[in-house]
Motif scaffolding. Structure first.
Motif, PDB file in Angstrom:
ATOM      1  N   THR A  39      92.709  16.859  67.838  1.00 33.33           N
ATOM      2  CA  THR A  39      93.251  18.215  67.763  1.00 33.33           C
ATOM      3  C   THR A  39      92.124  19.227  67.625  1.00 33.33           C
ATOM      4  OG1 THR A  39      95.274  17.397  66.705  1.00 33.33           O
ATOM      5  CG2 THR A  39      94.814  19.755  66.512  1.00 33.33           C
ATOM      6  N   ARG A  40      91.131  18.889  66.823  1.00 31.56           N
ATOM      7  CA  ARG A  40      89.985  19.788  66.663  1.00 31.56           C
ATOM      8  C   ARG A  40      89.274  19.998  67.998  1.00 31.56           C
ATOM      9  NH1 ARG A  40      84.086  18.886  64.739  1.00 31.56           N
ATOM     10  NH2 ARG A  40      83.446  21.037  64.375  1.00 31.56           N
ATOM     11  N   SER A  41      89.152  18.951  68.787  1.00 35.60           N
ATOM     12  CA  SER A  41      88.517  19.079  70.094  1.00 35.60           C
ATOM     13  C   SER A  41      89.293  20.051  70.979  1.00 35.60           C
ATOM     14  CB  SER A  41      88.427  17.705  70.762  1.00 35.60           C
ATOM     15  OG  SER A  41      87.865  17.804  72.052  1.00 35.60           O
ATOM     16  N   ARG A  42      90.619  19.970  70.936  1.00 35.32           N
ATOM     17  CA  ARG A  42      91.442  20.885  71.734  1.00 35.32           C
ATOM     18  C   ARG A  42      91.345  22.317  71.207  1.00 35.32           C
ATOM     19  NH1 ARG A  42      94.480  16.166  72.657  1.00 35.32           N
ATOM     20  NH2 ARG A  42      95.518  16.193  70.639  1.00 35.32           N
ATOM     21  N   VAL A  43      91.250  22.459  69.892  1.00 34.04           N
ATOM     22  CA  VAL A  43      91.098  23.799  69.309  1.00 34.04           C
ATOM     23  C   VAL A  43      89.780  24.420  69.761  1.00 34.04           C
ATOM     24  CG1 VAL A  43      90.737  25.065  67.146  1.00 34.04           C
ATOM     25  CG2 VAL A  43      92.574  23.383  67.310  1.00 34.04           C
ATOM     26  N   GLN A  44      88.723  23.639  69.795  1.00 37.82           N
ATOM     27  CA  GLN A  44      87.425  24.152  70.236  1.00 37.82           C
ATOM     28  C   GLN A  44      87.483  24.618  71.690  1.00 37.82           C
ATOM     29  OE1 GLN A  44      85.058  20.678  69.262  1.00 37.82           O
ATOM     30  NE2 GLN A  44      84.246  21.651  67.415  1.00 37.82           N
ATOM     31  N   GLN A  45      88.169  23.859  72.529  1.00 37.91           N
ATOM     32  CA  GLN A  45      88.319  24.256  73.928  1.00 37.91           C
ATOM     33  C   GLN A  45      89.135  25.540  74.045  1.00 37.91           C
ATOM     34  OE1 GLN A  45      90.019  20.875  75.960  1.00 37.91           O
ATOM     35  NE2 GLN A  45      88.396  19.496  75.275  1.00 37.91           N
ATOM     36  N   LEU A  46      90.207  25.619  73.249  1.00 38.39           N
ATOM     37  CA  LEU A  46      91.051  26.809  73.273  1.00 38.39           C
ATOM     38  C   LEU A  46      90.295  28.022  72.742  1.00 38.39           C
ATOM     39  CD1 LEU A  46      93.659  28.386  73.565  1.00 38.39           C
ATOM     40  CD2 LEU A  46      94.474  27.363  71.426  1.00 38.39           C
ATOM     41  N   LEU A  47      89.497  27.836  71.711  1.00 35.09           N
ATOM     42  CA  LEU A  47      88.735  28.942  71.132  1.00 35.09           C
ATOM     43  C   LEU A  47      87.791  29.546  72.172  1.00 35.09           C
ATOM     44  CD1 LEU A  47      87.949  30.660  68.709  1.00 35.09           C
ATOM     45  CD2 LEU A  47      86.381  28.841  67.998  1.00 35.09           C
ATOM     46  N   LYS A  48      87.149  28.694  72.934  1.00 36.64           N
ATOM     47  CA  LYS A  48      86.248  29.174  73.984  1.00 36.64           C
ATOM     48  C   LYS A  48      87.015  29.974  75.030  1.00 36.64           C
ATOM     49  CE  LYS A  48      82.945  27.507  77.444  1.00 36.64           C
ATOM     50  NZ  LYS A  48      82.295  26.305  78.036  1.00 36.64           N
ATOM     51  N   LYS A  49      88.161  29.444  75.453  1.00 39.38           N
ATOM     52  CA  LYS A  49      88.977  30.137  76.449  1.00 39.38           C
ATOM     53  C   LYS A  49      89.543  31.440  75.887  1.00 39.38           C
ATOM     54  CE  LYS A  49      89.707  28.695  79.878  1.00 39.38           C
ATOM     55  NZ  LYS A  49      89.031  28.912  81.195  1.00 39.38           N
ATOM     56  N   TYR A  50      89.913  31.419  74.619  1.00 39.75           N
ATOM     57  CA  TYR A  50      90.484  32.612  73.986  1.00 39.75           C
ATOM     58  C   TYR A  50      89.457  33.734  73.918  1.00 39.75           C
ATOM     59  CZ  TYR A  50      93.099  35.430  70.600  1.00 39.75           C
ATOM     60  OH  TYR A  50      93.776  36.454  69.971  1.00 39.75           O
ATOM     61  N   LYS A  51      88.235  33.407  73.536  1.00 38.89           N
ATOM     62  CA  LYS A  51      87.191  34.435  73.464  1.00 38.89           C
ATOM     63  C   LYS A  51      86.925  35.037  74.840  1.00 38.89           C
ATOM     64  CE  LYS A  51      83.957  32.077  71.261  1.00 38.89           C
ATOM     65  NZ  LYS A  51      82.658  31.850  70.555  1.00 38.89           N
ATOM     66  N   GLU A  52      86.988  34.203  75.846  1.00 42.71           N
ATOM     67  CA  GLU A  52      86.739  34.684  77.205  1.00 42.71           C
ATOM     68  C   GLU A  52      87.855  35.596  77.688  1.00 42.71           C
ATOM     69  OE1 GLU A  52      86.120  32.849  81.723  1.00 42.71           O
ATOM     70  OE2 GLU A  52      86.564  31.528  80.029  1.00 42.71           O
ATOM     71  N   GLN A  53      89.097  35.184  77.482  1.00 44.82           N
ATOM     72  CA  GLN A  53      90.224  35.917  78.050  1.00 44.82           C
ATOM     73  C   GLN A  53      90.707  37.068  77.176  1.00 44.82           C
ATOM     74  OE1 GLN A  53      92.155  32.061  80.434  1.00 44.82           O
ATOM     75  NE2 GLN A  53      93.442  33.426  79.271  1.00 44.82           N
ATOM     76  N   GLU A  54      90.734  36.881  75.876  1.00 42.46           N
ATOM     77  CA  GLU A  54      91.295  37.906  74.998  1.00 42.46           C
ATOM     78  C   GLU A  54      90.250  38.867  74.444  1.00 42.46           C
ATOM     79  OE1 GLU A  54      94.774  38.457  74.034  1.00 42.46           O
ATOM     80  OE2 GLU A  54      94.721  37.425  75.967  1.00 42.46           O
ATOM     81  N   LEU A  55      89.030  38.387  74.258  1.00 41.38           N
ATOM     82  CA  LEU A  55      87.987  39.233  73.679  1.00 41.38           C
ATOM     83  C   LEU A  55      86.930  39.639  74.699  1.00 41.38           C
ATOM     84  CD1 LEU A  55      87.534  37.304  70.310  1.00 41.38           C
ATOM     85  CD2 LEU A  55      89.000  39.278  70.774  1.00 41.38           C
ATOM     86  N   GLY A  56      86.947  38.978  75.855  1.00 42.60           N
ATOM     87  CA  GLY A  56      86.016  39.334  76.915  1.00 42.60           C
ATOM     88  C   GLY A  56      84.569  39.033  76.609  1.00 42.60           C
ATOM     89  N   ASN A  57      84.338  38.100  75.680  1.00 44.99           N
ATOM     90  CA  ASN A  57      82.961  37.808  75.278  1.00 44.99           C
ATOM     91  C   ASN A  57      82.892  36.396  74.707  1.00 44.99           C
ATOM     92  OD1 ASN A  57      80.356  37.733  74.357  1.00 44.99           O
ATOM     93  ND2 ASN A  57      80.580  39.413  72.880  1.00 44.99           N
ATOM     94  N   LEU A  58      82.274  35.496  75.452  1.00 48.94           N
ATOM     95  CA  LEU A  58      82.140  34.114  74.983  1.00 48.94           C
ATOM     96  C   LEU A  58      81.268  34.012  73.742  1.00 48.94           C
ATOM     97  CD1 LEU A  58      81.754  32.054  78.290  1.00 48.94           C
ATOM     98  CD2 LEU A  58      83.550  31.798  76.564  1.00 48.94           C
ATOM     99  N   ASP A  59      80.416  35.012  73.528  1.00 45.79           N
ATOM    100  CA  ASP A  59      79.504  34.994  72.382  1.00 45.79           C
ATOM    101  C   ASP A  59      80.037  35.798  71.202  1.00 45.79           C
ATOM    102  OD1 ASP A  59      77.584  33.466  73.784  1.00 45.79           O
ATOM    103  OD2 ASP A  59      76.864  35.274  74.797  1.00 45.79           O
ATOM    104  N   PHE A  60      81.302  36.183  71.261  1.00 48.82           N
ATOM    105  CA  PHE A  60      81.876  36.969  70.157  1.00 48.82           C
ATOM    106  C   PHE A  60      81.722  36.211  68.845  1.00 48.82           C
ATOM    107  CE2 PHE A  60      85.275  38.221  67.295  1.00 48.82           C
ATOM    108  CZ  PHE A  60      85.198  39.604  67.340  1.00 48.82           C
ATOM    109  N   ASP A  61      81.268  36.916  67.819  1.00 39.01           N
ATOM    110  CA  ASP A  61      81.039  36.290  66.518  1.00 39.01           C
ATOM    111  C   ASP A  61      81.577  37.199  65.419  1.00 39.01           C
ATOM    112  OD1 ASP A  61      80.216  34.950  64.299  1.00 39.01           O
ATOM    113  OD2 ASP A  61      78.071  35.065  64.710  1.00 39.01           O
TER     114      ASP A  61
END
Length: 209
Positions: A39-61
Motif C-alpha cells: 500500500t505504501r508503494s502505491r501511495v508513493q506512486q499516487l503522491l508523485k502523480k498528485y503533485k504533477e497533476q494537482e500542484l503542477g510541480n513534482l518537486d513541491f515540498d
C-alpha cells in the motif's frame, strides 16, 4: 495409568491448539505487514502523480505544513515498545480510519473537479480512482486489524464509520489550500505506513518465541 494418559493427552491437545493459534496469528500479522508495504508503494506512486497533476510541480515540498486531524507521526521509542498488543492494534485502527476519512473527502473534491472539467478524464489518469484503490487497501488493513482485536478481546465490536462531509463551493485560494491538504495527507500516509509495517513486524516477531 489410564487417567494419567488421558491427562497427558489432554495437555498435548491444548499445547498443539495453542501452537496452531500462534502460527495463525503470526501469518496474519505477516500478511498485514506485506499489505502495508505494498500500500505504501502505491501511495508513493499516487503522491508523485498528485503533485504533477494537482500542484503542477513534482518537486513541491510542503514539509512544514501539517493537518491537525491526522495522527501524529512522532513516536517515543521506549513508549512504543511498552505498548500492549491491544493498544497497538487499537491505535492502528483509529489512525487508519482517520486517513481513510481524509482520503474520502479529497476523493470527493477530485470527482467534483473532474465533473467540472470533463477533459481531465480524457487526458489524465483518474486520480479519484487511484484514491479509491488506496482506500480499499486501508479498508482491508482495518479489517485485518479488527480481526486481531477480536481475537485479543472477544468483546471488541468494529465501529460504524461516521459519514464524511464533502466540501462545498470554495474560493480559488481555498481550492489551492485543499489541493495542498491532499498532498499532506498522502505524504503523511506514506510515512505512517512505514510505522504501521513496523508494528506488524513486531507483533509477528512476538509469535516466534
Amino acid at each position: 495409568m489410564a487417567a494419567w494418559f488421558s491427562t497427558v493427552l489432554f495437555v498435548c491437545c491444548i499445547l498443539e491448539s495453542t501452537v496452531e493459534s500462534t502460527q495463525v496469528q503470526r501469518n496474519r500479522y505477516t500478511n498485514s505487514f506485506s499489505l502495508a508495504r505494498s500500500t505504501r508503494s502505491r501511495v508513493q506512486q499516487l503522491l508523485k502523480k498528485y503533485k504533477e497533476q494537482e500542484l503542477g510541480n513534482l518537486d513541491f515540498d510542503g514539509r512544514s505544513q501539517q493537518l491537525t486531524d491526522l495522527p501524529l507521526l512522532s513516536t517515543d521509542f521506549d513508549s512504543w515498545l511498552q505498548l500492549s498488543d491491544w493498544d497497538r492494534l487499537h491505535a492502528a485502527f483509529l489512525d487508519m480510519q482517520a486517513y481513510w476519512n481524509i482520503l474520502e473527502r479529497k476523493r470527493g473534491d477530485l470527482e467534483k473537479e473532474e465533473k467540472a472539467h470533463s477533459w481531465l478524464r480524457k487526458t489524465w489518469i483518474s486520480l479519484p480512482q487511484r484514491f479509491k484503490h488506496i482506500q480499499l487497501d486501508l479498508r482491508d488493513l482495518m479489517n485485518q486489524v479488527s480481526s486481531q482485536m477480536r481475537f485479543t478481546r472477544r468483546s471488541w465490536m468494529k465501529p460504524t464509520p461516521a459519514a464524511v462531509h464533502l466540501n462545498s463551493e470554495r474560493s480559488p485560494r481555498a481550492d489551492w489550500d485543499s489541493r495542498v491538504e491532499g498532498y499532506i495527507a498522502l505524504r503523511d500516509l506514506d510515512l505512517y505506513l512505514t510505522k504501521l509495517a513496523r508494528d506488524f513486524l513486531l507483533l509477528a516477531s512476538k509469535r516466534h518465541s
